[in-house]
Design a protein around this motif. Sequence first.
Motif, mmCIF file in Angstrom:
data_model
loop_
_atom_site.group_PDB
_atom_site.id
_atom_site.type_symbol
_atom_site.label_atom_id
_atom_site.label_comp_id
_atom_site.label_asym_id
_atom_site.label_seq_id
_atom_site.Cartn_x
_atom_site.Cartn_y
_atom_site.Cartn_z
ATOM 1 N N THR A 40 37.602 -62.566 111.835
ATOM 2 C CA THR A 40 38.501 -61.721 112.620
ATOM 3 C C THR A 40 39.921 -62.303 112.607
ATOM 4 O O THR A 40 40.103 -63.497 112.357
ATOM 5 N N PHE A 59 33.238 -57.636 110.481
ATOM 6 C CA PHE A 59 32.799 -57.437 111.865
ATOM 7 C C PHE A 59 33.954 -57.763 112.803
ATOM 8 O O PHE A 59 34.606 -58.789 112.639
ATOM 9 N N ASP A 60 34.183 -56.909 113.819
ATOM 10 C CA ASP A 60 35.198 -57.252 114.812
ATOM 11 C C ASP A 60 34.598 -58.230 115.825
ATOM 12 O O ASP A 60 33.445 -58.634 115.704
ATOM 13 N N SER A 61 35.368 -58.583 116.831
ATOM 14 C CA SER A 61 34.917 -59.590 117.801
ATOM 15 C C SER A 61 33.724 -59.132 118.629
ATOM 16 O O SER A 61 33.032 -59.940 119.228
ATOM 17 N N LYS A 62 33.450 -57.826 118.629
ATOM 18 C CA LYS A 62 32.296 -57.292 119.365
ATOM 19 C C LYS A 62 31.099 -57.024 118.457
ATOM 20 O O LYS A 62 30.079 -56.526 118.905
ATOM 21 N N GLY A 63 31.249 -57.329 117.187
ATOM 22 C CA GLY A 63 30.149 -57.123 116.243
ATOM 23 C C GLY A 63 30.135 -55.751 115.599
ATOM 24 O O GLY A 63 29.242 -55.436 114.820
ATOM 25 N N ASN A 64 31.132 -54.938 115.891
ATOM 26 C CA ASN A 64 31.235 -53.613 115.265
ATOM 27 C C ASN A 64 31.836 -53.759 113.875
ATOM 28 O O ASN A 64 32.553 -54.718 113.600
ATOM 29 N N TYR A 65 31.564 -52.787 113.028
ATOM 30 C CA TYR A 65 32.127 -52.827 111.684
ATOM 31 C C TYR A 65 32.415 -51.430 111.169
ATOM 32 O O TYR A 65 31.847 -50.451 111.645
ATOM 33 N N ARG A 93 27.674 -64.317 108.792
ATOM 34 C CA ARG A 93 28.107 -62.949 108.471
ATOM 35 C C ARG A 93 28.046 -62.686 106.980
ATOM 36 O O ARG A 93 27.571 -61.630 106.545
#
Length: 131
Positions: A40, A59-65, A93
């Motif tokens: 990130t 992946f962003d910091s919340k685990g979304n992609y 990751r």
Amino acid sequence: MKKVILTLLLLSVSLFAEMTNQYITKDFLTKNIPIIDVRTPAEWRETGLLKGAIPIMFFDSKGNYDAKHFLKELNQKIDTKKQFALICHSGSRTSMIAPWLSKEFNYKVINLQGGMDYATHTLHIKTLPYK
């Protein structure tokens, strides 16, 4: 018969897909193989980037992609017909992303195990600030 066909299909996919796992070395950095840093922006700012690494968050910091956005950036920034490497913080990751890119898109991917943590703390490779 179905099992034979399925086995043949799986084997044919694996013939085209190339994915290797290896730890980064100082020598690896001299090989001119593009390194995609999938961490990130906050991680890039915190520890910097390897010299020449290309930052493209997966992946962003919340685990979304957003796989579509990642692939668009990847294909704009490197020649995906040639071998390239992926690095993250520890290798977790990239251990998910590398096989997916290899199997789904037949990319020649190197998963850099141990990630930036191994590169900076074990090998003491210096990083450059992320801007």
